[in-house]
Design a protein around this motif. Sequence first.
Motif, PDB file in Angstrom:
ATOM      1  N   UNK A   6       0.606  -1.465   0.296  1.00  0.00           N
ATOM      2  CA  UNK A   6      -0.062   0.150   0.349  1.00  0.00           C
ATOM      3  C   UNK A   6       0.922   0.805  -0.331  1.00  0.00           C
ATOM      4  N   UNK A   7       0.379   1.868  -0.475  1.00  0.00           N
ATOM      5  CA  UNK A   7       0.876   3.990  -0.515  1.00  0.00           C
ATOM      6  C   UNK A   7       1.506   3.900   0.921  1.00  0.00           C
ATOM      7  N   UNK A   8       0.038   3.729   1.448  1.00  0.00           N
ATOM      8  CA  UNK A   8       0.892   4.264   3.214  1.00  0.00           C
ATOM      9  C   UNK A   8       1.901   3.442   3.344  1.00  0.00           C
ATOM     10  N   UNK A   9       1.846   2.402   3.340  1.00  0.00           N
ATOM     11  CA  UNK A   9       2.848   1.621   3.985  1.00  0.00           C
ATOM     12  C   UNK A   9       4.471   2.222   3.405  1.00  0.00           C
ATOM     13  N   UNK A  10       4.214   2.177   2.166  1.00  0.00           N
ATOM     14  CA  UNK A  10       5.667   2.941   1.690  1.00  0.00           C
ATOM     15  C   UNK A  10       6.066   4.063   2.189  1.00  0.00           C
ATOM     16  N   UNK A  16      10.488   5.580   8.074  1.00  0.00           N
ATOM     17  CA  UNK A  16      11.088   5.329   8.903  1.00  0.00           C
ATOM     18  C   UNK A  16      12.736   5.408   8.945  1.00  0.00           C
ATOM     19  N   UNK A  17      13.046   5.442   7.716  1.00  0.00           N
ATOM     20  CA  UNK A  17      14.643   5.703   7.481  1.00  0.00           C
ATOM     21  C   UNK A  17      15.203   6.757   8.519  1.00  0.00           C
ATOM     22  N   UNK A  18      16.538   6.651   8.692  1.00  0.00           N
ATOM     23  CA  UNK A  18      17.169   7.546   9.468  1.00  0.00           C
ATOM     24  C   UNK A  18      17.367   8.471   8.041  1.00  0.00           C
ATOM     25  N   UNK A  19      17.664   9.837   9.200  1.00  0.00           N
ATOM     26  CA  UNK A  19      18.211  10.785   8.219  1.00  0.00           C
ATOM     27  C   UNK A  19      20.130  10.169   7.130  1.00  0.00           C
ATOM     28  N   UNK A  20      19.612  11.343   6.240  1.00  0.00           N
ATOM     29  CA  UNK A  20      20.529  10.198   5.537  1.00  0.00           C
ATOM     30  C   UNK A  20      20.917   9.562   4.335  1.00  0.00           C
ATOM     31  N   UNK A  21      19.246   8.308   5.125  1.00  0.00           N
ATOM     32  CA  UNK A  21      19.431   7.124   4.375  1.00  0.00           C
ATOM     33  C   UNK A  21      19.076   7.212   2.935  1.00  0.00           C
ATOM     34  N   UNK A  72      13.380  -0.385  -2.358  1.00  0.00           N
ATOM     35  CA  UNK A  72      12.736  -1.695  -0.882  1.00  0.00           C
ATOM     36  C   UNK A  72      13.602  -1.439   0.152  1.00  0.00           C
ATOM     37  N   UNK A  73      13.809  -3.381  -0.546  1.00  0.00           N
ATOM     38  CA  UNK A  73      14.900  -4.489  -0.283  1.00  0.00           C
ATOM     39  C   UNK A  73      16.665  -3.597   0.887  1.00  0.00           C
ATOM     40  N   UNK A  74      16.796  -2.484  -0.034  1.00  0.00           N
ATOM     41  CA  UNK A  74      17.577  -1.562   0.528  1.00  0.00           C
ATOM     42  C   UNK A  74      17.080  -0.941   1.817  1.00  0.00           C
ATOM     43  N   UNK A  75      16.291  -0.582   1.526  1.00  0.00           N
ATOM     44  CA  UNK A  75      15.490   0.312   2.785  1.00  0.00           C
ATOM     45  C   UNK A  75      15.500  -0.017   4.014  1.00  0.00           C
ATOM     46  N   UNK A  76      14.760  -1.238   3.437  1.00  0.00           N
ATOM     47  CA  UNK A  76      14.860  -2.416   5.225  1.00  0.00           C
ATOM     48  C   UNK A  76      15.473  -2.602   5.569  1.00  0.00           C
ATOM     49  N   UNK A  77      16.244  -3.116   4.838  1.00  0.00           N
ATOM     50  CA  UNK A  77      18.032  -3.821   5.522  1.00  0.00           C
ATOM     51  C   UNK A  77      18.611  -2.242   6.512  1.00  0.00           C
ATOM     52  N   UNK A  78      18.248  -1.674   6.349  1.00  0.00           N
ATOM     53  CA  UNK A  78      18.766   0.111   6.523  1.00  0.00           C
ATOM     54  C   UNK A  78      18.036   0.032   8.193  1.00  0.00           C
ATOM     55  N   UNK A  79      16.249  -0.227   7.825  1.00  0.00           N
ATOM     56  CA  UNK A  79      16.030   0.095   9.132  1.00  0.00           C
ATOM     57  C   UNK A  79      16.503  -1.781   9.541  1.00  0.00           C
TER      58      UNK A  79
END
Length: 92
Positions: A6-10, A16-21, A72-79
Motif C-alpha cells: 500500500x502507498x501508506x505502508x511505503x 522510518x529511515x534515518x536521516x541520510x538514508x 525497498x529491500x535496501x531501505x528495509x535493510x537499513x531499518x
Amino acid sequence: MSRKITFNELRRIKNSLPEGATHRIATELQLDVDTVRNYFGGTNYDTGSSAGIHIAPGPDGGIVELVDDTILNKALQIIGELCPEESEEKAD
C-alpha cells in the motif's frame, strides 16, 4: 521482482529511515537521489527518473506495484540495522 504494497505502508517505511538514508540508498545503488525519493512517492522528474512504481486506487492510500523492489529491500535493510530485533521478528 514485482511486489505490491500500500502507498501508506511505503510512506511509513520511508519515514522510518534515518536521516541520510535516501542518499545512502542512492549511492549504494548508483542512482540519483531524486529517483530514490520518487520511489517513495516524490515527483521530482527534472533530476530524478521514474522508479518503476505504479499506483492504483485502493485502500490505505492505494496499491503500489513495485516493478523492482531493490530500493525497498535496501531501505528495509537499513531499518533492520537500526532495529535488528524487529527485523528478526518480521523474518519469522
